[in-house]
Design a protein around this motif. Structure first.
Motif, PDB file in Angstrom:
ATOM      1  N   ARG A  16       0.827  -1.217   0.000  1.00 48.30           N
ATOM      2  CA  ARG A  16       0.000   0.000   0.000  1.00 48.30           C
ATOM      3  C   ARG A  16       0.852   1.253   0.000  1.00 48.30           C
ATOM      4  O   ARG A  16       0.434   2.294  -0.475  1.00 48.30           O
ATOM      5  CB  ARG A  16      -0.898   0.040   1.255  1.00 48.30           C
ATOM      6  N   THR A  59       1.315   3.027   2.361  1.00 49.77           N
ATOM      7  CA  THR A  59       0.791   3.957   3.358  1.00 49.77           C
ATOM      8  C   THR A  59       1.052   3.371   4.739  1.00 49.77           C
ATOM      9  O   THR A  59       1.556   2.263   4.863  1.00 49.77           O
ATOM     10  CB  THR A  59      -0.724   4.164   3.193  1.00 49.77           C
ATOM     11  N   THR A 106      -7.571   5.361  10.285  1.00 46.32           N
ATOM     12  CA  THR A 106      -7.272   4.683   9.021  1.00 46.32           C
ATOM     13  C   THR A 106      -7.027   5.670   7.884  1.00 46.32           C
ATOM     14  O   THR A 106      -7.558   6.776   7.890  1.00 46.32           O
ATOM     15  CB  THR A 106      -8.430   3.733   8.629  1.00 46.32           C
ATOM     16  N   THR A 107      -6.225   5.209   6.904  1.00 45.14           N
ATOM     17  CA  THR A 107      -6.105   5.976   5.658  1.00 45.14           C
ATOM     18  C   THR A 107      -6.956   5.303   4.573  1.00 45.14           C
ATOM     19  O   THR A 107      -7.037   5.801   3.460  1.00 45.14           O
ATOM     20  CB  THR A 107      -4.638   5.999   5.145  1.00 45.14           C
ATOM     21  N   CYS A 136       2.124   4.404  17.047  1.00 47.31           N
ATOM     22  CA  CYS A 136       2.270   5.077  15.756  1.00 47.31           C
ATOM     23  C   CYS A 136       3.729   5.164  15.327  1.00 47.31           C
ATOM     24  O   CYS A 136       4.025   5.468  14.179  1.00 47.31           O
ATOM     25  CB  CYS A 136       1.657   6.481  15.802  1.00 47.31           C
ATOM     26  N   CYS A 166       4.780   3.363  12.262  1.00 48.49           N
ATOM     27  CA  CYS A 166       4.120   3.735  11.001  1.00 48.49           C
ATOM     28  C   CYS A 166       5.033   4.665  10.198  1.00 48.49           C
ATOM     29  O   CYS A 166       5.695   5.540  10.783  1.00 48.49           O
ATOM     30  CB  CYS A 166       2.799   4.443  11.313  1.00 48.49           C
ATOM     31  N   ASN A 180       4.330   7.117   8.531  1.00 48.13           N
ATOM     32  CA  ASN A 180       3.898   8.519   8.594  1.00 48.13           C
ATOM     33  C   ASN A 180       4.131   9.173   9.959  1.00 48.13           C
ATOM     34  O   ASN A 180       3.713  10.321  10.161  1.00 48.13           O
ATOM     35  CB  ASN A 180       2.402   8.621   8.238  1.00 48.13           C
ATOM     36  N   CYS A 232      -2.704  13.894  11.241  1.00 43.02           N
ATOM     37  CA  CYS A 232      -1.789  13.077  10.434  1.00 43.02           C
ATOM     38  C   CYS A 232      -2.565  12.635   9.195  1.00 43.02           C
ATOM     39  O   CYS A 232      -3.642  13.188   8.915  1.00 43.02           O
ATOM     40  CB  CYS A 232      -1.271  11.886  11.240  1.00 43.02           C
ATOM     41  N   LEU A 233      -2.061  11.622   8.461  1.00 43.89           N
ATOM     42  CA  LEU A 233      -2.758  11.197   7.239  1.00 43.89           C
ATOM     43  C   LEU A 233      -3.974  10.323   7.533  1.00 43.89           C
ATOM     44  O   LEU A 233      -4.859  10.178   6.694  1.00 43.89           O
ATOM     45  CB  LEU A 233      -1.793  10.444   6.322  1.00 43.89           C
ATOM     46  N   CYS A 234      -4.013   9.721   8.712  1.00 42.91           N
ATOM     47  CA  CYS A 234      -5.157   8.874   9.064  1.00 42.91           C
ATOM     48  C   CYS A 234      -6.389   9.715   9.402  1.00 42.91           C
ATOM     49  O   CYS A 234      -6.271  10.751  10.056  1.00 42.91           O
ATOM     50  CB  CYS A 234      -4.834   8.017  10.287  1.00 42.91           C
ATOM     51  N   THR A 235      -7.549   9.234   8.985  1.00 44.74           N
ATOM     52  CA  THR A 235      -8.811   9.823   9.423  1.00 44.74           C
ATOM     53  C   THR A 235      -9.224   9.127  10.725  1.00 44.74           C
ATOM     54  O   THR A 235      -9.200   7.896  10.803  1.00 44.74           O
ATOM     55  CB  THR A 235      -9.907   9.607   8.352  1.00 44.74           C
TER      56      THR A 235
END
Ligand SMILES: CC(C)(COP(=O)(O)OP(=O)(O)OC[C@H]1O[C@@H](n2cnc3c(N)ncnc32)[C@H](O)[C@@H]1OP(=O)(O)O)[C@@H](O)C(=O)NCCC(=O)NCCS
Length: 220
Positions: A67, A69, A154-155, A186, A189, A191, A203-206
């Motif tokens: 992915r 990500t 999650t992204t 985190c 991860c 990111n 961050c990039l996760c919602t």
């Protein structure tokens, strides 16, 4: 304005379904080819399932790389603990192959519960299995921690859709746990530098949150 969410009926078949589906399910491709979908057994874990941790870790890692990500990795020891405590859900196909996994964790003395680590083995994707696992892990969260706020980071669009169907709403990180141990995860991860540069506010996760207080009692 505060909106009330639709009722969740815990007696619905998918919440109780630990047994394989009774009928063979099929998927129609281009209205012409029909492929038969495998049956799955989705169950809350016990110590017998620790055997599958190596495969779960390997598939999670390879999926994160594919992915490109972030997926925060968990050690085999951590997952074995989750499995032994019955804080995870595991799925198997009818041929006995491991098919999927997810786990829960509680934070701030049970005020919050996270739903994490959702993974479906590549050969069983797009069969609806992730949806079944998500429902089962949500049910487990509600059963073990009925008053907790349940959250998921999650992204992935697929996970956002599934969370939404279960009654989760998008929130800012300020609505999540401040438990240091949660945010420590985190660090594995890709990111994480972004999260740190934003002082953990974004961050990039919602972030998505389920508040049990918004649930309408079934009797109403
Ligand atoms: C994300 C993942 C769990 C989905 O598993 P799956 O078994 O294929 O999902 P399902 O078949 O149950 O589909 C559930 C919903 O997500 C949608 N979906 C599935 N994969 C999708 C994708 N790549 N992009 C967008 N939507 C997707 C499906 O269309 C379905 O929505 P619908 O009910 O509106 O049709 C799986 O692709 C996976 O394990 N990926 C790698 C790990 C990962 O990303 N985990 C999430 C970490 S937060």
């Amino acid at each position: 304005m505060k909106t009330l969410k639709r009722t969740i009926d815990f007696s619905a078949p998918y919440f109780l379904q630990a047994e394989p589906f009774q009928e063979k399910r099929t998927l129609s491709l281009n209205n012409q080819t029909t492929v038969e979908l495998p049956d799955f057994r989705v169950e809350v874990t016990n110590s017998d399932h620790a055997f599958w941790v190596k495969e779960i870790c390997e598939v999670t890692l390879s999926s994160a790389i594919a992915r490109g990500t972030g997926i925060s990795g968990r050690s085999p020891e951590f997952l074995i603990e989750k499995i032994n405590k019955g804080e995870a859900v595991i799925a198997f196909a009818d041929n006995g192959k491991w098919a999927g996994f997810s786990f829960i964790s509680s934070w701030d003395n049970g005020r919050y519960v996270s739903n994490s680590g959702l993974i479906v083995a590549p050969e069983f994707r797009h069969t609806g299995l992730a949806k079944t696992i998500k429902r089962k892990i949500f049910e487990l969260s509600r059963k073990k921690y009925p008053d907790a706020l349940i959250f998921s980071l999650t992204t992935g669009l697929a996970v956002m859709k599934m969370n939404h169907e279960l009654g989760f709403e998008p929130v800012t990180y300020s609505e999540l746990t401040t438990d240091e141990l949660f945010w420590e995860n985190c660090k594995s991860c890709v990111n994480c530098p972004i999260l740190m540069s934003k002082e953990r506010k974004n961050c990039l996760c919602t972030a998505m949150l389920y508040d049990p207080k918004n649930e309408i009692p079934t009797a109403l």
